[in-house]
Design an enzyme around this catalytic site. Structure first.
Site, PDB file in Angstrom:
ATOM      1  N   ARG A 112     -22.933 123.574  39.676  1.00 13.19           N
ATOM      2  CA  ARG A 112     -21.774 122.689  39.411  1.00 13.19           C
ATOM      3  C   ARG A 112     -20.597 123.435  38.784  1.00 13.19           C
ATOM      4  O   ARG A 112     -19.752 122.829  38.119  1.00 13.19           O
ATOM      5  CB  ARG A 112     -22.168 121.509  38.518  1.00 13.19           C
ATOM      6  CG  ARG A 112     -23.215 120.635  39.150  1.00 13.19           C
ATOM      7  CD  ARG A 112     -23.228 119.250  38.551  1.00 13.19           C
ATOM      8  NE  ARG A 112     -24.197 118.427  39.237  1.00 13.19           N
ATOM      9  CZ  ARG A 112     -25.493 118.390  38.936  1.00 13.19           C
ATOM     10  NH1 ARG A 112     -25.970 119.108  37.942  1.00 13.19           N
ATOM     11  NH2 ARG A 112     -26.300 117.634  39.615  1.00 13.19           N
ATOM     12  N   LYS A 156      -6.983 127.671  44.703  1.00 12.42           N
ATOM     13  CA  LYS A 156      -7.439 127.099  45.976  1.00 12.42           C
ATOM     14  C   LYS A 156      -8.581 127.968  46.492  1.00 12.42           C
ATOM     15  O   LYS A 156      -8.408 129.175  46.695  1.00 12.42           O
ATOM     16  CB  LYS A 156      -6.306 127.077  47.004  1.00 12.42           C
ATOM     17  CG  LYS A 156      -5.336 125.922  46.813  1.00 12.42           C
ATOM     18  CD  LYS A 156      -4.379 125.815  47.993  1.00 12.42           C
ATOM     19  CE  LYS A 156      -3.380 124.697  47.789  1.00 12.42           C
ATOM     20  NZ  LYS A 156      -2.346 124.664  48.848  1.00 12.42           N
ATOM     21  N   GLU A 216       4.653 136.901  52.563  1.00 16.62           N
ATOM     22  CA  GLU A 216       4.471 135.925  51.473  1.00 16.62           C
ATOM     23  C   GLU A 216       5.396 136.258  50.294  1.00 16.62           C
ATOM     24  O   GLU A 216       5.841 135.364  49.581  1.00 16.62           O
ATOM     25  CB  GLU A 216       3.010 135.902  50.999  1.00 16.62           C
ATOM     26  CG  GLU A 216       2.005 135.467  52.054  1.00 16.62           C
ATOM     27  CD  GLU A 216       1.879 133.942  52.228  1.00 16.62           C
ATOM     28  OE1 GLU A 216       2.615 133.197  51.535  1.00 16.62           O
ATOM     29  OE2 GLU A 216       1.053 133.511  53.060  1.00 16.62           O
ATOM     30  N   LYS A 276       4.490 131.805  41.468  1.00 18.12           N
ATOM     31  CA  LYS A 276       3.364 130.956  41.858  1.00 18.12           C
ATOM     32  C   LYS A 276       2.754 130.292  40.626  1.00 18.12           C
ATOM     33  O   LYS A 276       2.435 129.101  40.637  1.00 18.12           O
ATOM     34  CB  LYS A 276       2.302 131.773  42.611  1.00 18.12           C
ATOM     35  CG  LYS A 276       1.124 130.896  42.985  1.00 18.12           C
ATOM     36  CD  LYS A 276       0.521 131.200  44.303  1.00 18.12           C
ATOM     37  CE  LYS A 276      -0.477 130.114  44.670  1.00 18.12           C
ATOM     38  NZ  LYS A 276      -1.284 130.445  45.824  1.00 18.12           N
ATOM     39  N   GLU A 308      -1.197 120.060  44.171  1.00 18.75           N
ATOM     40  CA  GLU A 308      -0.262 119.859  45.289  1.00 18.75           C
ATOM     41  C   GLU A 308       0.049 118.387  45.547  1.00 18.75           C
ATOM     42  O   GLU A 308      -0.090 117.881  46.667  1.00 18.75           O
ATOM     43  CB  GLU A 308      -0.810 120.528  46.555  1.00 18.75           C
ATOM     44  CG  GLU A 308       0.299 120.786  47.557  1.00 18.75           C
ATOM     45  CD  GLU A 308      -0.120 121.710  48.692  1.00 18.75           C
ATOM     46  OE1 GLU A 308      -0.741 122.756  48.432  1.00 18.75           O
ATOM     47  OE2 GLU A 308       0.201 121.376  49.837  1.00 18.75           O
ATOM     48  N   ARG A 356       4.121 121.976  44.657  1.00 13.81           N
ATOM     49  CA  ARG A 356       3.317 123.087  45.192  1.00 13.81           C
ATOM     50  C   ARG A 356       3.467 123.205  46.707  1.00 13.81           C
ATOM     51  O   ARG A 356       3.285 124.288  47.266  1.00 13.81           O
ATOM     52  CB  ARG A 356       1.840 122.928  44.786  1.00 13.81           C
ATOM     53  CG  ARG A 356       0.999 124.118  45.194  1.00 13.81           C
ATOM     54  CD  ARG A 356      -0.354 124.170  44.508  1.00 13.81           C
ATOM     55  NE  ARG A 356      -1.099 125.335  44.950  1.00 13.81           N
ATOM     56  CZ  ARG A 356      -2.190 125.802  44.385  1.00 13.81           C
ATOM     57  NH1 ARG A 356      -2.689 125.215  43.317  1.00 13.81           N
ATOM     58  NH2 ARG A 356      -2.801 126.877  44.871  1.00 13.81           N
ATOM     59  N   ASN A 402       4.370 126.264  50.955  1.00 13.30           N
ATOM     60  CA  ASN A 402       4.064 126.237  52.391  1.00 13.30           C
ATOM     61  C   ASN A 402       5.298 126.487  53.253  1.00 13.30           C
ATOM     62  O   ASN A 402       5.267 126.222  54.458  1.00 13.30           O
ATOM     63  CB  ASN A 402       3.433 124.891  52.766  1.00 13.30           C
ATOM     64  CG  ASN A 402       2.094 124.699  52.086  1.00 13.30           C
ATOM     65  OD1 ASN A 402       1.338 125.649  51.921  1.00 13.30           O
ATOM     66  ND2 ASN A 402       1.818 123.479  51.652  1.00 13.30           N
ATOM     67  N   HIS A 408       4.958 127.657  56.849  1.00 13.89           N
ATOM     68  CA  HIS A 408       3.556 127.538  57.241  1.00 13.89           C
ATOM     69  C   HIS A 408       3.305 126.563  58.391  1.00 13.89           C
ATOM     70  O   HIS A 408       2.299 126.681  59.074  1.00 13.89           O
ATOM     71  CB  HIS A 408       2.694 127.174  56.028  1.00 13.89           C
ATOM     72  CG  HIS A 408       2.407 128.359  55.142  1.00 13.89           C
ATOM     73  ND1 HIS A 408       3.403 129.066  54.499  1.00 13.89           N
ATOM     74  CD2 HIS A 408       1.247 128.972  54.807  1.00 13.89           C
ATOM     75  CE1 HIS A 408       2.853 130.048  53.805  1.00 13.89           C
ATOM     76  NE2 HIS A 408       1.545 130.017  53.982  1.00 13.89           N
ATOM     77  N   HIS A 459       1.133 127.977  61.272  1.00 14.22           N
ATOM     78  CA  HIS A 459      -0.182 127.474  61.667  1.00 14.22           C
ATOM     79  C   HIS A 459      -0.239 127.198  63.170  1.00 14.22           C
ATOM     80  O   HIS A 459      -1.256 127.453  63.820  1.00 14.22           O
ATOM     81  CB  HIS A 459      -0.542 126.220  60.863  1.00 14.22           C
ATOM     82  CG  HIS A 459      -0.839 126.538  59.419  1.00 14.22           C
ATOM     83  ND1 HIS A 459      -0.750 125.610  58.412  1.00 14.22           N
ATOM     84  CD2 HIS A 459      -1.200 127.700  58.823  1.00 14.22           C
ATOM     85  CE1 HIS A 459      -1.056 126.192  57.261  1.00 14.22           C
ATOM     86  NE2 HIS A 459      -1.341 127.452  57.488  1.00 14.22           N
ATOM     87  N   HIS A 477      -1.823 136.314  59.447  1.00 12.18           N
ATOM     88  CA  HIS A 477      -1.277 135.134  58.773  1.00 12.18           C
ATOM     89  C   HIS A 477       0.105 135.416  58.157  1.00 12.18           C
ATOM     90  O   HIS A 477       1.054 134.658  58.357  1.00 12.18           O
ATOM     91  CB  HIS A 477      -2.252 134.644  57.696  1.00 12.18           C
ATOM     92  CG  HIS A 477      -1.703 133.516  56.880  1.00 12.18           C
ATOM     93  ND1 HIS A 477      -1.531 132.249  57.386  1.00 12.18           N
ATOM     94  CD2 HIS A 477      -1.239 133.476  55.603  1.00 12.18           C
ATOM     95  CE1 HIS A 477      -1.005 131.470  56.454  1.00 12.18           C
ATOM     96  NE2 HIS A 477      -0.823 132.195  55.363  1.00 12.18           N
TER      97      HIS A 477
HETATM   98  N1  GLY Z   1      -0.990 129.324  49.382  1.00 16.17           N
HETATM   99  C1  GLY Z   1      -0.408 128.110  48.979  1.00 16.17           C
HETATM  100  C2  GLY Z   1      -0.945 127.572  47.704  1.00 16.17           C
HETATM  101  O1  GLY Z   1      -1.714 128.230  47.041  1.00 16.17           O
HETATM  102  O2  GLY Z   1      -0.613 126.478  47.352  1.00 16.17           O
END
Ligand code: GLY
Length: 371
Positions: free
Chosen positions: A122, A144, A186, A228, A238, A242, A246, A249, A253, A267
């Site tokens: 957990r 993430k 990025e 960031k 997000e 946040r 993107n 993106h 994508h 990417h």
């Molecule tokens: N790569 C986008 C984020 O971490 O929100």
């Protein structure tokens, strides 16, 4: 020569250290976080060849023992079978609730090992040691974690913040130029979405960054991580801001899906192309000055990364085909196209209901330029 960015999430705060020689200092930096002198490292075959020994020595000289799992390199590892293997291995190694997992690698390993740490017993803590530029400036920070599903990328996962990030800028020297440039997509994104001065600084310092200038590279990673960290601190899960991360993106994508997530398009290359297209779309919609897309493109060209659809080898679907791929994107809500658009360099915002005709026109124009 090391910079530190603090991510002040209440109860989950951590430091991101940026600079040379951090693999060698891993033991000294991580020791204060450990309940017992032992870490479990997850890495991949290509990274292990370059960096596992240095990291192991960095821990062992602080009397921290290291056990390591080396997985195949590549996106296919970010999947249920390797996730299961990682979790089973951590259990076999008797990694307990208060122990530490260490992710040594690029985005694939960071996401996979972070997700394994999120669910093991957990939730156990983990340290990110990102070895690609993309992982240093983006995926290792912000919590993430996850794996890919048959239905799409990153569809299974959890928010699980690392306890520390060691972004060793020396490891960037071992990256192939193409991978370095993909990560740079990025980096540029941060300037474009929220810091016009940083973009201008990149325009002036791009060639030093590319040539390996240590101070320029540290400044590049540190500024990106700081941006960031600021955004993630304000909007960890997000719900709003946040989403600005993107930028580029949605186009990216669709292009990644169109090229089968293959070596035809990395990417970060898709992000660079996607950012240029987001500027085109914003200019076409009268939201940003007409000259801004050319300035973005000029910088990306100067760096030598992919900029246009013409830089992608092989066939691509037509504009409607690419639109159909966009409709699968997580950012499409109730069939409405949601894009990060710009008012200019350094000023991005989320646009909820972008007219499909404008998107189709930008795609059609970019496809025509390939012929
Ligand atoms: N790569 C986008 C984020 O971490 O929100």
């Amino acid at each position: 020569m090391t910079d530190t960015v603090h991510v002040p999430l209440p109860g989950r705060e951590y430091d991101v250290h940026v600079g040379p020689g951090l693999l060698h200092r891993a033991g000294e930096l991580v020791a204060p976080l450990l309940a017992r002198p032992r870490v479990a490292v997850v890495t991949d075959q290509s990274v292990a060849g370059f960096h596992l020994n240095a990291l192991r020595e960095g821990f062992e000289k602080s009397d921290i023992s290291v056990t390591a799992l080396t997985l195949p390199a590549g996106e296919a590892t970010k999947s249920w079978p390797y996730f299961q293997r990682t979790v089973d291995w951590l259990l076999d190694e008797r990694i307990e609730r208060r122990d530490m997992v260490v992710a040594l690698g690029g985005g694939v390993i960071g996401d996979l090992a972070g997700f394994a740490a999120a669910v093991l017993r957990r939730g156990v803590r983990f340290v990110q040691v990102p070895t690609s530029l993309l992982a240093q400036v983006d995926s290792s920070v912000g919590g993430k974690t996850g794996i890919n599903a048959a239905a799409g990328k990153n569809l299974i996962g959890a928010f699980h913040q690392p306890s520390m990030v060691l972004a060793d800028t020396d490891v960037l020297k071992t990256l192939p130029k193409r991978d370095f440039l993909a990560g740079y997509g990025e980096v540029v994104k941060y300037g474009l979405l929220g810091d016009a001065d940083f973009f201008q600084w990149l325009e002036r310092n791009g060639s030093s960054i590319l040539a390996g200038d240590q101070a320029a590279r540290i400044a590049t990673v540190t500024r990106s991580v700081q941006m960031k960290a600021d955004i993630v601190t304000r909007d960890e899960t997000e719900q709003g801001e946040r989403a600005l991360l993107n930028l580029g993106h949605t186009f990216c994508h669709a292009l990644e899906a169109a090229t089968g997530y293959s070596g035809r398009l990395l990417h970060g290359e898709g992000v660079a192309i996607g950012c240029a297209m987001a500027f085109e779309l914003s200019a076409r919609m009268g939201l940003c000055p007409q000259e801004e897309p050319s300035r973005v493109r000029a910088h990306l060209r100067q760096m030598g990364t992919k900029v246009d659809l013409a830089d992608i080898d092989g066939d691509l679907p037509d504009a409607d085909g690419l639109m159909a791929l966009m409709a699968q994107d997580k950012k499409v809500i109730d069939g409405r196209l949601r894009f990060v658009l710009v008012r200019g360099i350094g000023d991005a915002f989320v646009a909820e209901d972008v007219p499909p005709d404008a998107v189709r026109a930008v795609l059609a124009e970019a496809l025509t330029a390939r012929q």
